[in-house]
Design a protein around this motif. Sequence first.
Motif, PDB file in Angstrom:
ATOM      1  N   ALA A  99       0.890  -1.170  -0.010  1.00  0.00           N
ATOM      2  CA  ALA A  99      -0.201  -0.078   0.034  1.00  0.00           C
ATOM      3  C   ALA A  99       0.990   1.054   0.013  1.00  0.00           C
ATOM      4  O   ALA A  99       1.289   1.710   1.021  1.00  0.00           O
ATOM      5  CB  ALA A  99      -0.934  -0.116   0.906  1.00  0.00           C
ATOM      6  N   ALA A 100       1.068   1.751  -1.213  1.00  0.00           N
ATOM      7  CA  ALA A 100       2.143   2.933  -1.325  1.00  0.00           C
ATOM      8  C   ALA A 100       1.639   3.913  -2.093  1.00  0.00           C
ATOM      9  O   ALA A 100       2.213   4.752  -2.559  1.00  0.00           O
ATOM     10  CB  ALA A 100       3.390   2.322  -2.056  1.00  0.00           C
ATOM     11  N   ILE A 101       0.199   4.265  -2.036  1.00  0.00           N
ATOM     12  CA  ILE A 101      -0.264   5.327  -2.619  1.00  0.00           C
ATOM     13  C   ILE A 101       0.059   6.431  -1.701  1.00  0.00           C
ATOM     14  O   ILE A 101      -0.521   6.260  -0.546  1.00  0.00           O
ATOM     15  CB  ILE A 101      -1.847   5.186  -2.974  1.00  0.00           C
ATOM     16  CG1 ILE A 101      -2.036   4.266  -4.080  1.00  0.00           C
ATOM     17  CG2 ILE A 101      -2.389   6.455  -3.341  1.00  0.00           C
ATOM     18  CD1 ILE A 101      -3.219   3.827  -4.621  1.00  0.00           C
ATOM     19  N   PRO A 109      -8.271   1.714  -0.699  1.00  0.00           N
ATOM     20  CA  PRO A 109      -7.930   0.461  -1.351  1.00  0.00           C
ATOM     21  C   PRO A 109      -6.852  -0.370  -0.119  1.00  0.00           C
ATOM     22  O   PRO A 109      -6.983  -1.714  -0.216  1.00  0.00           O
ATOM     23  CB  PRO A 109      -6.828   0.550  -2.605  1.00  0.00           C
ATOM     24  CG  PRO A 109      -6.450   2.240  -2.563  1.00  0.00           C
ATOM     25  CD  PRO A 109      -7.915   2.644  -1.906  1.00  0.00           C
ATOM     26  N   SER A 110      -6.315   0.503   0.557  1.00  0.00           N
ATOM     27  CA  SER A 110      -5.655   0.043   1.627  1.00  0.00           C
ATOM     28  C   SER A 110      -6.579  -0.616   2.700  1.00  0.00           C
ATOM     29  O   SER A 110      -6.185  -2.043   3.333  1.00  0.00           O
ATOM     30  CB  SER A 110      -4.854   0.892   2.541  1.00  0.00           C
ATOM     31  OG  SER A 110      -3.927   1.716   1.627  1.00  0.00           O
ATOM     32  N   ILE A 111      -7.583  -0.097   2.934  1.00  0.00           N
ATOM     33  CA  ILE A 111      -8.516  -0.786   4.020  1.00  0.00           C
ATOM     34  C   ILE A 111      -9.295  -1.926   3.388  1.00  0.00           C
ATOM     35  O   ILE A 111      -9.609  -2.700   4.150  1.00  0.00           O
ATOM     36  CB  ILE A 111      -9.203   0.382   4.838  1.00  0.00           C
ATOM     37  CG1 ILE A 111     -10.150  -0.178   6.046  1.00  0.00           C
ATOM     38  CG2 ILE A 111     -10.462   0.731   3.648  1.00  0.00           C
ATOM     39  CD1 ILE A 111     -10.496   0.948   6.992  1.00  0.00           C
ATOM     40  N   ALA A 112      -9.408  -1.686   2.277  1.00  0.00           N
ATOM     41  CA  ALA A 112     -10.069  -3.112   1.623  1.00  0.00           C
ATOM     42  C   ALA A 112      -9.116  -4.170   1.799  1.00  0.00           C
ATOM     43  O   ALA A 112      -9.495  -5.303   1.722  1.00  0.00           O
ATOM     44  CB  ALA A 112     -10.326  -2.426  -0.117  1.00  0.00           C
ATOM     45  N   LYS A 118      -5.667  -9.661   3.628  1.00  0.00           N
ATOM     46  CA  LYS A 118      -4.394  -9.784   3.138  1.00  0.00           C
ATOM     47  C   LYS A 118      -3.322  -9.434   4.086  1.00  0.00           C
ATOM     48  O   LYS A 118      -3.259  -8.753   5.072  1.00  0.00           O
ATOM     49  CB  LYS A 118      -4.284  -8.907   1.856  1.00  0.00           C
ATOM     50  CG  LYS A 118      -5.517  -8.772   0.896  1.00  0.00           C
ATOM     51  CD  LYS A 118      -5.571 -10.296   0.126  1.00  0.00           C
ATOM     52  CE  LYS A 118      -6.764 -10.340  -0.804  1.00  0.00           C
ATOM     53  NZ  LYS A 118      -6.870 -11.833  -1.247  1.00  0.00           N
ATOM     54  N   LYS A 119      -2.071 -10.005   3.611  1.00  0.00           N
ATOM     55  CA  LYS A 119      -0.738  -9.277   4.066  1.00  0.00           C
ATOM     56  C   LYS A 119      -0.437  -7.626   3.465  1.00  0.00           C
ATOM     57  O   LYS A 119      -0.615  -7.824   2.409  1.00  0.00           O
ATOM     58  CB  LYS A 119       0.465 -10.254   3.909  1.00  0.00           C
ATOM     59  CG  LYS A 119       1.497  -9.898   4.440  1.00  0.00           C
ATOM     60  CD  LYS A 119       2.607 -10.937   3.951  1.00  0.00           C
ATOM     61  CE  LYS A 119       4.324 -10.406   4.380  1.00  0.00           C
ATOM     62  NZ  LYS A 119       5.010 -11.323   3.871  1.00  0.00           N
ATOM     63  N   VAL A 120      -0.700  -6.931   4.490  1.00  0.00           N
ATOM     64  CA  VAL A 120      -0.857  -5.550   4.051  1.00  0.00           C
ATOM     65  C   VAL A 120       0.356  -4.933   4.582  1.00  0.00           C
ATOM     66  O   VAL A 120       0.941  -4.957   5.805  1.00  0.00           O
ATOM     67  CB  VAL A 120      -1.907  -4.744   4.799  1.00  0.00           C
ATOM     68  CG1 VAL A 120      -1.736  -3.269   4.013  1.00  0.00           C
ATOM     69  CG2 VAL A 120      -3.177  -5.263   4.434  1.00  0.00           C
ATOM     70  N   LEU A 121       1.277  -4.757   3.382  1.00  0.00           N
ATOM     71  CA  LEU A 121       2.639  -3.992   3.744  1.00  0.00           C
ATOM     72  C   LEU A 121       2.528  -2.494   3.729  1.00  0.00           C
ATOM     73  O   LEU A 121       2.235  -1.770   2.424  1.00  0.00           O
ATOM     74  CB  LEU A 121       3.771  -4.290   2.752  1.00  0.00           C
ATOM     75  CG  LEU A 121       3.827  -5.707   2.353  1.00  0.00           C
ATOM     76  CD1 LEU A 121       4.968  -5.876   1.588  1.00  0.00           C
ATOM     77  CD2 LEU A 121       3.964  -6.517   3.908  1.00  0.00           C
ATOM     78  N   GLY A 132      -7.258   5.614  11.997  1.00  0.00           N
ATOM     79  CA  GLY A 132      -6.460   4.488  12.937  1.00  0.00           C
ATOM     80  C   GLY A 132      -7.338   3.368  13.361  1.00  0.00           C
ATOM     81  O   GLY A 132      -7.076   2.143  13.175  1.00  0.00           O
ATOM     82  N   GLN A 133      -8.197   3.586  14.266  1.00  0.00           N
ATOM     83  CA  GLN A 133      -8.835   2.776  15.142  1.00  0.00           C
ATOM     84  C   GLN A 133      -9.793   1.568  14.019  1.00  0.00           C
ATOM     85  O   GLN A 133      -9.858   0.393  14.199  1.00  0.00           O
ATOM     86  CB  GLN A 133     -10.062   3.095  16.109  1.00  0.00           C
ATOM     87  CG  GLN A 133     -10.534   2.041  17.113  1.00  0.00           C
ATOM     88  CD  GLN A 133      -9.485   1.313  17.737  1.00  0.00           C
ATOM     89  OE1 GLN A 133      -8.767   1.900  18.677  1.00  0.00           O
ATOM     90  NE2 GLN A 133      -9.261   0.039  17.593  1.00  0.00           N
ATOM     91  N   LEU A 134     -10.306   2.338  13.051  1.00  0.00           N
ATOM     92  CA  LEU A 134     -11.221   1.533  12.376  1.00  0.00           C
ATOM     93  C   LEU A 134     -10.282   0.685  11.196  1.00  0.00           C
ATOM     94  O   LEU A 134     -10.600  -0.435  10.918  1.00  0.00           O
ATOM     95  CB  LEU A 134     -11.799   2.593  11.161  1.00  0.00           C
ATOM     96  CG  LEU A 134     -12.949   3.393  11.453  1.00  0.00           C
ATOM     97  CD1 LEU A 134     -13.360   4.655  10.721  1.00  0.00           C
ATOM     98  CD2 LEU A 134     -14.028   2.583  12.211  1.00  0.00           C
ATOM     99  N   PHE A 135      -9.044   1.130  10.920  1.00  0.00           N
ATOM    100  CA  PHE A 135      -8.005   0.497  10.070  1.00  0.00           C
ATOM    101  C   PHE A 135      -7.546  -0.824  11.076  1.00  0.00           C
ATOM    102  O   PHE A 135      -7.455  -2.136  10.381  1.00  0.00           O
ATOM    103  CB  PHE A 135      -7.035   1.254   9.822  1.00  0.00           C
ATOM    104  CG  PHE A 135      -5.944   0.452   8.441  1.00  0.00           C
ATOM    105  CD1 PHE A 135      -6.420   1.078   7.449  1.00  0.00           C
ATOM    106  CD2 PHE A 135      -5.293  -0.309   8.755  1.00  0.00           C
ATOM    107  CE1 PHE A 135      -5.443   0.424   6.335  1.00  0.00           C
ATOM    108  CE2 PHE A 135      -4.567  -0.926   7.727  1.00  0.00           C
ATOM    109  CZ  PHE A 135      -4.591  -0.541   6.365  1.00  0.00           C
TER     110      PHE A 135
END
Length: 393
Positions: A99-101, A109-112, A118-121, A132-135
Motif C-alpha cells: 500500500a504505497a499510494i 484500497p488499503s483498508i479494502a 491480506k498481508k498488508v505492507l 486509525g481505530q477503524l483500520f
Amino acid sequence: MQRITILGATGSIGVSTLDVLARHPDKYSVYALTAHSRVEELAAQCAQFRPQRAVVKDAAGAARLSALLRERGVHTEVEYGEEALVSVASAPEVDTVMAAIVGAAGLAPSIAAARAGKKVLLANKEALVMSGQLFMDAVEHNGATLLPIDSEHNAIFQCLPADYARAPRAHGVTRILLTASGGPFLNRAVETLGNVTPEEACKHPNWSMGRKISVDSATMMNKGLEVIEAHWLFGASAQQIEVVIHPQSVIHSMVSYDDGSVLAQLGNPDMRTPIANALAFPERIDSGVAQLDLTRIGTLQFHKPDFARFPCLALAFEALEEGGCAPAVLNAANEVAVEAFLDRRIGFRDIDRVIAEAMHTIDCVPASSMDAVLAQDAQAREAALRVVRSLAR
C-alpha cells in the motif's frame, strides 16, 4: 510463491519494491500494478513484470496505457478508478498488498486489503492517520497481517518482541524513539525559511522520495504523521513517543525498556531494507542494499526537535492528543497546503499556518465510521483552501 499487488507502483516505494521482487523471481510474482498518471512508466513495468491487471486514474490514462501495452505485446488487463483499485487490493488471487499510494487517495484500497484479510505492507501512513481505530479493527477482525514499511516503524517492529502486539504491556516497553533526519533545513536560519522554494524543499539530504513526502520531511509533518501512525501500530500514547533528530539517518528508530536497555535498528538509508524485511517476514532476503560500514560514518548525532523551527510536528502531537477525527483534519489540511506550496501559491512558512487555522476552526467529531472520517476530511480541505486563497501570492 506470493502474489503481490503494488498500489502506487511508479512512486519511489513501488519502484523499490519491484527492484526487490526482481531479485527473487522464485518467491514472488506480480498480480497487479497501479499508478496515478505516470502511464509510460507503468507500461514499462507491465512489460517487465507481466501483471494480470493494471489500474490508472481515469479513462484517458487507461486508453493510453492500453495502446502502449499493445505496442509491446503485453496482455495485461487495464482498468481505472477507485473501484478498480479496491478490486486489485482485495482480489482472492492476491496474497500481499504493498500500500504505497501517497495521501488520502490510498485509504480506500488499503483498508479494502485489510478487510480482505491480506498481508498488508503499509507505506501509506495517511491510512492510519485518518482512520486509525477503524483500520486496526479491520486488520484484527478479518485476520489480516499488517507490517509497516516506513523505515522508522519497520525499525521499531524489528526492535519489539515477536508477540508484542498480543501483550504490549507485558514486555517493559517505556518509550518509542522515532528518529528524524531533520530534512534539508535543519541548520538553516529560521528567519530565512519564508524564502524557501519548492526545489529547495524537495532536496532531501539522505532519502530519495516523491515531492509531497519531501516537503513533509522539510516541515517535519512527515514525522508528525509517523507519530500518529506509531500510536496505532504499537499501542503507544503520545507521552510514550519521542522524536529524536538524527541527521545521519543510520539509526532508523529505537525502543527503550524498563531495565534501561535501548534497542536500535541500523542500516544504510535505503527503503529496500524495510521492504525486503516485510516481504519476507519472518525470514530475511537480499534487498540489494549495501552492508552498513560504521567505520566510514564515524559519528552519529542526536538532538531534540525545535518546535519553533518545525511547528507542523507540534500540530501533529496536538491532533493525536485531541483524537477523534483531528488527525484526519490535520492530514487533509496538510495535503492542501503542500500542494499550494508546490504550485507556488503560498510560501513555505504558510504551510503550518494553513494547517493550524483549519484545525482550530473545525469542530472534530469521533472517528466512528468511514463516513465520519471522509466528511471531516472534506470539511478540512474546504477550510484549508479558504486559508490558501487568503494567503495566495
